[in-house]
Design an enzyme around this catalytic site. Structure first.
Site, PDB file in Angstrom:
ATOM      1  N   ASP A  26       0.822  -1.204   0.000  1.00 39.77           N
ATOM      2  CA  ASP A  26       0.000   0.000   0.000  1.00 39.77           C
ATOM      3  C   ASP A  26       0.857   1.256   0.000  1.00 39.77           C
ATOM      4  OD1 ASP A  26      -2.545   1.344   0.090  1.00 39.77           O
ATOM      5  OD2 ASP A  26      -2.184   1.770   2.203  1.00 39.77           O
ATOM      6  N   HIS A  29      -7.977   4.029  -3.126  1.00 43.35           N
ATOM      7  CA  HIS A  29      -8.669   4.432  -1.911  1.00 43.35           C
ATOM      8  C   HIS A  29     -10.001   3.697  -1.739  1.00 43.35           C
ATOM      9  CE1 HIS A  29      -6.274   8.434  -1.481  1.00 43.35           C
ATOM     10  NE2 HIS A  29      -5.515   7.380  -1.715  1.00 43.35           N
TER      11      HIS A  29
END
Length: 234
Positions: A94, A116
């Protein structure tokens, strides 16, 4: 989609020392390992799948959240190590996907939405998975409290993006980096000390399950919320 749509070059500010001086140098070294043809969205999706795998792995060994309770069959120690390592790998991916996007000049707004959007789902998976460390029972956390904690984490996520919408900058909250590293360490420590270590009081009559709950709420109310309002005010 995974091959041609990547993360957008949105503005982001990381202000906590853990991220600035430890994680970012680490991520900068890791991203150089990836070939330039590897799509950033594939990195994003791979990290998300690791969290999903952790969720289902723990659901298999702890379907009713009672495995960590006294007098119940506990999750095998080796599983905690696997979950801890995969959680850290997911956190690393991430942190690397955006660097890969900028490195390959393949950033798009749709890629940011993809990143997101998966993060919003991850708010559920990683919280529910770490819940198995304490589970239910006399020394555990009630399901209702877990439900409230899920709302607190999701609220923090939405608040950060409301802040970005109004300021044009995504201020990455301190709580995210600290929580991900802490969770990974707790998983691995559990493998060596056993869930019984979390039965004992942390301080006076303050149990570890209370510390777990207090940390999540405190990070949201004393760090994320005030900083978001302050940045919006500025």
């Amino acid at each position: 989609l995974l091959g041609f749509v990547s993360l957008s070059q949105y503005s982001a500010v990381d202000s906590n020392p853990l991220s600035l001086y430890v994680m970012h140098p680490f991520w900068n070294a890791i991203v150089k390992i990836f070939p330039t043809w590897l799509a950033p969205n594939l990195i994003t999706f791979s990290g998300f799948l690791l969290l999903v795998f952790n969720f289902f792995l723990m659901a298999y060994f702890d379907p009713d959240f009672y495995a960590s309770a006294p007098d119940h069959q506990h999750v095998p120690n080796g599983v905690w190590i696997v979950v801890g390592l995969l959680n850290f790998m997911a956190y690393t991916l991430d942190g690397v996907d955006g660097k890969q996007a900028r490195r390959t000049n393949s950033s798009t707004p749709l890629g940011e939405l993809f990143d997101h959007g998966l993060d919003s789902w991850a708010c559920v998976y990683f919280v529910v998975t770490v819940y198995s460390t304490f589970g239910r029972g006399s020394t555990g956390v009630s399901v209702f409290v877990l439900y409230l904690l899920l709302w607190v984490v999701l609220f923090s996520f939405i608040l950060s993006h409301w802040e970005k919408y109004n300021t044009g900058i995504l201020f990455l909250p301190w709580g995210y980096d600290v929580s991900q590293v802490t969770i990974s360490i707790v998983y691995i420590v559990t493998a060596f000390v056993g869930v019984e270590a979390w039965y004992a009081p942390f301080l006076f009559n303050f149990l570890y399950r209370d510390l777990f709950t207090a940390m999540i709420i405190a990070c949201a109310l004393t760090v994320t919320l005030p900083m978001s309002l302050y940045n919006f005010y500025k």
